[in-house]
Write a protein that holds these residues in place. Structure first.
Motif, PDB file in Angstrom:
ATOM      1  N   ASP A  88       0.808  -1.224   0.000  1.00  0.00           N
ATOM      2  CA  ASP A  88       0.000   0.000   0.000  1.00  0.00           C
ATOM      3  C   ASP A  88       0.840   1.273   0.000  1.00  0.00           C
ATOM      4  O   ASP A  88       0.332   2.352  -0.272  1.00  0.00           O
ATOM      5  CB  ASP A  88      -0.986   0.007   1.163  1.00  0.00           C
ATOM      6  CG  ASP A  88      -0.307  -0.019   2.522  1.00  0.00           C
ATOM      7  OD1 ASP A  88       0.774  -0.614   2.640  1.00  0.00           O
ATOM      8  OD2 ASP A  88      -0.874   0.545   3.474  1.00  0.00           O
TER       9      ASP A  88
ATOM     10  N   ASP B  17      -4.201  -2.746  -2.360  1.00  0.00           N
ATOM     11  CA  ASP B  17      -5.080  -3.204  -1.284  1.00  0.00           C
ATOM     12  C   ASP B  17      -5.386  -4.689  -1.488  1.00  0.00           C
ATOM     13  O   ASP B  17      -5.087  -5.255  -2.550  1.00  0.00           O
ATOM     14  CB  ASP B  17      -6.365  -2.373  -1.218  1.00  0.00           C
ATOM     15  CG  ASP B  17      -7.233  -2.512  -2.448  1.00  0.00           C
ATOM     16  OD1 ASP B  17      -7.766  -3.616  -2.690  1.00  0.00           O
ATOM     17  OD2 ASP B  17      -7.399  -1.517  -3.177  1.00  0.00           O
TER      18      ASP B  17
ATOM     19  N   ASP C 167       2.919  -7.578   1.413  1.00  0.00           N
ATOM     20  CA  ASP C 167       2.952  -6.786   2.635  1.00  0.00           C
ATOM     21  C   ASP C 167       1.781  -7.263   3.495  1.00  0.00           C
ATOM     22  O   ASP C 167       0.683  -7.464   2.989  1.00  0.00           O
ATOM     23  CB  ASP C 167       2.804  -5.308   2.292  1.00  0.00           C
ATOM     24  CG  ASP C 167       2.838  -4.390   3.503  1.00  0.00           C
ATOM     25  OD1 ASP C 167       3.184  -4.845   4.609  1.00  0.00           O
ATOM     26  OD2 ASP C 167       2.505  -3.199   3.333  1.00  0.00           O
ATOM     27  N   LEU C 168       1.992  -7.426   4.779  1.00  0.00           N
ATOM     28  CA  LEU C 168       0.921  -7.908   5.653  1.00  0.00           C
ATOM     29  C   LEU C 168      -0.054  -6.806   6.051  1.00  0.00           C
ATOM     30  O   LEU C 168      -1.198  -7.083   6.397  1.00  0.00           O
ATOM     31  CB  LEU C 168       1.512  -8.547   6.911  1.00  0.00           C
ATOM     32  CG  LEU C 168       2.314  -9.821   6.681  1.00  0.00           C
ATOM     33  CD1 LEU C 168       2.876 -10.337   8.001  1.00  0.00           C
ATOM     34  CD2 LEU C 168       1.484 -10.885   5.987  1.00  0.00           C
ATOM     35  N   MET C 169       0.381  -5.561   6.014  1.00  0.00           N
ATOM     36  CA  MET C 169      -0.446  -4.440   6.459  1.00  0.00           C
ATOM     37  C   MET C 169      -0.959  -3.660   5.246  1.00  0.00           C
ATOM     38  O   MET C 169      -0.435  -2.606   4.906  1.00  0.00           O
ATOM     39  CB  MET C 169       0.372  -3.519   7.361  1.00  0.00           C
ATOM     40  CG  MET C 169       0.986  -4.207   8.558  1.00  0.00           C
ATOM     41  SD  MET C 169      -0.109  -4.359   9.942  1.00  0.00           S
ATOM     42  CE  MET C 169      -0.372  -2.673  10.373  1.00  0.00           C
TER      43      MET C 169
ATOM     44  N   ALA D  75      -6.283  -7.831   4.958  1.00  0.00           N
ATOM     45  CA  ALA D  75      -4.891  -7.892   5.426  1.00  0.00           C
ATOM     46  C   ALA D  75      -4.110  -8.979   4.687  1.00  0.00           C
ATOM     47  O   ALA D  75      -4.678  -9.953   4.180  1.00  0.00           O
ATOM     48  CB  ALA D  75      -4.856  -8.154   6.923  1.00  0.00           C
TER      49      ALA D  75
ATOM     50  N   SER E 120       6.783  -7.380   4.639  1.00  0.00           N
ATOM     51  CA  SER E 120       6.273  -6.445   5.642  1.00  0.00           C
ATOM     52  C   SER E 120       7.350  -6.024   6.614  1.00  0.00           C
ATOM     53  O   SER E 120       8.223  -6.763   6.936  1.00  0.00           O
ATOM     54  CB  SER E 120       5.141  -7.136   6.399  1.00  0.00           C
ATOM     55  OG  SER E 120       4.302  -6.215   6.984  1.00  0.00           O
TER      56      SER E 120
END
Length: 87
Positions: free
Chosen positions: A14, A38, A57-59, A64, A87
């Protein structure tokens, strides 16, 4: 023909600046790269594109990263795609 040139990577990130850095470098060395910002876009892109690798990416918003991975692993199209957590 260079085997890398035929490989596809999906970046799920993101942070646009980071995604751009990853994409630029990977494109320079011959990969075809797509970016999702996203979780919803990521799942759609991965299912439709069936990439050779996902950088995850985890966030990320909406869904998620850990849930993206869980959903991928529950499907025939996503169970064998390699995923690296960034991440």
């Amino acid at each position: 023909m260079d085997p890398i040139a035929q490989k596809t990577i999906v970046i799920v990130e993101d942070n646009a600046a980071l995604a751009d850095i990853y994409k630029t470098r990977l494109t320079m060395i011959g990969y075809q790269v797509f970016v999702a910002y996203d979780g919803v876009a990521a799942l759609t892109l991965i299912e439709q594109g069936r990439p050779d690798l996902v950088l995850l990416d985890l966030m990320v918003p909406q869904i998620a990263g850990d849930q993206i991975l869980t959903r991928m692993r529950q499907t025939p199209w996503g169970k064998d795609i390699p995923v690296y957590i960034i991440s």
